[in-house]
Motif scaffolding. Structure first.
Motif, PDB file in Angstrom:
ATOM      1  N   ASP A 149      14.899  40.295 151.358  1.00 30.18           N
ATOM      2  CA  ASP A 149      15.067  40.754 152.741  1.00 30.18           C
ATOM      3  C   ASP A 149      13.763  41.309 153.302  1.00 30.18           C
ATOM      4  O   ASP A 149      13.381  40.993 154.431  1.00 30.18           O
ATOM      5  CB  ASP A 149      16.181  41.794 152.832  1.00 30.18           C
ATOM      6  CG  ASP A 149      16.415  42.239 154.257  1.00 30.18           C
ATOM      7  OD1 ASP A 149      16.759  41.376 155.097  1.00 30.18           O
ATOM      8  OD2 ASP A 149      16.254  43.446 154.546  1.00 30.18           O
ATOM      9  N   ASN A 197      32.042  44.970 139.091  1.00 25.19           N
ATOM     10  CA  ASN A 197      30.838  45.616 139.593  1.00 25.19           C
ATOM     11  C   ASN A 197      31.192  46.770 140.549  1.00 25.19           C
ATOM     12  O   ASN A 197      30.523  46.989 141.539  1.00 25.19           O
ATOM     13  CB  ASN A 197      29.922  44.596 140.271  1.00 25.19           C
ATOM     14  CG  ASN A 197      28.494  45.079 140.363  1.00 25.19           C
ATOM     15  OD1 ASN A 197      28.032  45.870 139.546  1.00 25.19           O
ATOM     16  ND2 ASN A 197      27.787  44.600 141.370  1.00 25.19           N
ATOM     17  N   ILE A 229      24.892  38.914 145.209  1.00 23.56           N
ATOM     18  CA  ILE A 229      24.485  39.749 144.087  1.00 23.56           C
ATOM     19  C   ILE A 229      22.982  39.959 144.235  1.00 23.56           C
ATOM     20  O   ILE A 229      22.206  39.008 144.142  1.00 23.56           O
ATOM     21  CB  ILE A 229      24.775  39.067 142.735  1.00 23.56           C
ATOM     22  CG1 ILE A 229      26.235  38.657 142.629  1.00 23.56           C
ATOM     23  CG2 ILE A 229      24.366  39.978 141.586  1.00 23.56           C
ATOM     24  CD1 ILE A 229      26.514  37.715 141.472  1.00 23.56           C
ATOM     25  N   PHE A 230      22.577  41.196 144.486  1.00 24.61           N
ATOM     26  CA  PHE A 230      21.163  41.505 144.638  1.00 24.61           C
ATOM     27  C   PHE A 230      20.601  41.892 143.274  1.00 24.61           C
ATOM     28  O   PHE A 230      21.117  42.786 142.612  1.00 24.61           O
ATOM     29  CB  PHE A 230      20.958  42.622 145.657  1.00 24.61           C
ATOM     30  CG  PHE A 230      21.308  42.174 147.048  1.00 24.61           C
ATOM     31  CD1 PHE A 230      20.401  41.458 147.806  1.00 24.61           C
ATOM     32  CD2 PHE A 230      22.560  42.446 147.582  1.00 24.61           C
ATOM     33  CE1 PHE A 230      20.727  41.019 149.082  1.00 24.61           C
ATOM     34  CE2 PHE A 230      22.895  42.019 148.853  1.00 24.61           C
ATOM     35  CZ  PHE A 230      21.980  41.306 149.609  1.00 24.61           C
ATOM     36  N   CYS A 231      19.559  41.197 142.871  1.00 22.08           N
ATOM     37  CA  CYS A 231      18.996  41.339 141.524  1.00 22.08           C
ATOM     38  C   CYS A 231      17.596  41.928 141.583  1.00 22.08           C
ATOM     39  O   CYS A 231      16.788  41.547 142.434  1.00 22.08           O
ATOM     40  CB  CYS A 231      18.948  39.972 140.839  1.00 22.08           C
ATOM     41  SG  CYS A 231      20.572  39.195 140.669  1.00 22.08           S
ATOM     42  N   GLY A 232      17.307  42.821 140.643  1.00 26.24           N
ATOM     43  CA  GLY A 232      16.021  43.499 140.601  1.00 26.24           C
ATOM     44  C   GLY A 232      14.916  42.732 139.900  1.00 26.24           C
ATOM     45  O   GLY A 232      13.747  43.091 140.037  1.00 26.24           O
ATOM     46  N   ASN A 233      15.273  41.690 139.148  1.00 25.49           N
ATOM     47  CA  ASN A 233      14.247  40.930 138.430  1.00 25.49           C
ATOM     48  C   ASN A 233      14.778  39.528 138.094  1.00 25.49           C
ATOM     49  O   ASN A 233      15.958  39.232 138.293  1.00 25.49           O
ATOM     50  CB  ASN A 233      13.807  41.682 137.167  1.00 25.49           C
ATOM     51  CG  ASN A 233      14.963  42.006 136.251  1.00 25.49           C
ATOM     52  OD1 ASN A 233      15.794  41.151 135.925  1.00 25.49           O
ATOM     53  ND2 ASN A 233      15.053  43.256 135.813  1.00 25.49           N
ATOM     54  N   VAL A 274      20.490  36.706 144.602  1.00 28.35           N
ATOM     55  CA  VAL A 274      19.328  36.922 145.458  1.00 28.35           C
ATOM     56  C   VAL A 274      18.440  38.041 144.917  1.00 28.35           C
ATOM     57  O   VAL A 274      18.950  39.093 144.521  1.00 28.35           O
ATOM     58  CB  VAL A 274      19.828  37.324 146.876  1.00 28.35           C
ATOM     59  CG1 VAL A 274      18.685  37.544 147.829  1.00 28.35           C
ATOM     60  CG2 VAL A 274      20.804  36.304 147.416  1.00 28.35           C
ATOM     61  N   PRO A 275      17.116  37.848 144.949  1.00 30.88           N
ATOM     62  CA  PRO A 275      16.235  38.967 144.587  1.00 30.88           C
ATOM     63  C   PRO A 275      16.371  40.074 145.632  1.00 30.88           C
ATOM     64  O   PRO A 275      16.434  39.800 146.838  1.00 30.88           O
ATOM     65  CB  PRO A 275      14.835  38.368 144.619  1.00 30.88           C
ATOM     66  CG  PRO A 275      14.949  36.965 145.055  1.00 30.88           C
ATOM     67  CD  PRO A 275      16.379  36.645 145.294  1.00 30.88           C
ATOM     68  N   ASP A 276      16.403  41.318 145.185  1.00 27.79           N
ATOM     69  CA  ASP A 276      16.578  42.416 146.138  1.00 27.79           C
ATOM     70  C   ASP A 276      15.365  42.597 147.055  1.00 27.79           C
ATOM     71  O   ASP A 276      15.445  43.296 148.057  1.00 27.79           O
ATOM     72  CB  ASP A 276      16.974  43.714 145.445  1.00 27.79           C
ATOM     73  CG  ASP A 276      15.978  44.203 144.415  1.00 27.79           C
ATOM     74  OD1 ASP A 276      14.861  43.645 144.322  1.00 27.79           O
ATOM     75  OD2 ASP A 276      16.324  45.142 143.679  1.00 27.79           O
ATOM     76  N   THR A 277      14.267  41.937 146.758  1.00 23.45           N
ATOM     77  CA  THR A 277      13.065  42.016 147.601  1.00 23.45           C
ATOM     78  C   THR A 277      13.040  40.949 148.699  1.00 23.45           C
ATOM     79  O   THR A 277      12.178  41.003 149.576  1.00 23.45           O
ATOM     80  CB  THR A 277      11.807  41.847 146.732  1.00 23.45           C
ATOM     81  OG1 THR A 277      11.909  40.608 146.012  1.00 23.45           O
ATOM     82  CG2 THR A 277      11.639  42.998 145.758  1.00 23.45           C
ATOM     83  N   GLU A 319      17.806  39.219 135.643  1.00 25.93           N
ATOM     84  CA  GLU A 319      19.127  39.370 136.251  1.00 25.93           C
ATOM     85  C   GLU A 319      19.555  38.104 136.983  1.00 25.93           C
ATOM     86  O   GLU A 319      20.707  37.685 136.886  1.00 25.93           O
ATOM     87  CB  GLU A 319      19.138  40.545 137.241  1.00 25.93           C
ATOM     88  CG  GLU A 319      19.171  41.906 136.610  1.00 25.93           C
ATOM     89  CD  GLU A 319      19.252  42.994 137.669  1.00 25.93           C
ATOM     90  OE1 GLU A 319      19.985  42.844 138.664  1.00 25.93           O
ATOM     91  OE2 GLU A 319      18.563  44.011 137.500  1.00 25.93           O
TER      92      GLU A 319
END
Length: 159
Positions: free
Chosen positions: A124, A57, A80-84, A119-122, A87
């Motif tokens: 935080d 990555n 790992i920050f995921c957008g959906n 983790v979802p990127d939202t 992912e």
């Protein structure tokens, strides 16, 4: 391996090459670099893999076959920050396959014992929302989860 920035060294007991190949297969923007082998007279069999340089990555790593003295702990993990949800599901499935272990609150261990947070990127923004009730609801919801469920977190967030 470039000398700028940081390279994370991961210590294995004979699994460095297998681990490097696994991580390269899981993440985009990944590749195997140089492989160094132990010489005659070293504490490992001559010709066996000593280190494997790899990128996963876009991050630089060095996998080292150092022996059984040291093990991974949850004190160090990779996020790992995921957008959906797709992912999240992908990384969760890939990183737990072959003997990995799901953990609480988005944490897991892969089959080599390395800890990851998927983790979802939202998240935080939700847990740092100025409205303490929103942040509390989201925190309560994720504390009860293993793999994160974005829809459930969003539902908790809106109340």
């Amino acid at each position: 391996m470039a000398t700028d920035g940081f390279t994370t060294c991961l210590w294995y007991d004979g699994q460095a090459e297998e681990a490097a190949n696994f991580y390269v297969s899981v993440f985009k923007n990944s590749s195997i670099g140089k492989v160094a082998r132990y010489p005659e007279g070293a504490f490992q069999p001559a010709g066996s893999v000593m280190t494997v340089e790899f990128t996963a990555n876009g991050q630089k790593f060095l996998a080292l076959n150092g022996g059984p003295q040291f093990k991974f702990t949850e004190a160090t993990s990779f996020m790992i920050f995921c957008g959906n949800q797709e992912e999240i599901d992908y990384y969760w499935a890939k990183l737990t396959e072959g003997g990995g272990e799901p953990g609480p609150c988005g944490w897991l261990k892969d089959r080599f014992g390395l800890s990851w947070q998927v983790v979802p990127d939202t998240l935080d923004a939700m847990v740092t929302d100025p409205d303490p009730a929103k942040a509390a609801r989201v925190t309560k919801a994720f504390m009860e989860m293993s793999k994160f469920d974005i829809a459930a977190l969003e539902k908790a967030y809106v109340g």
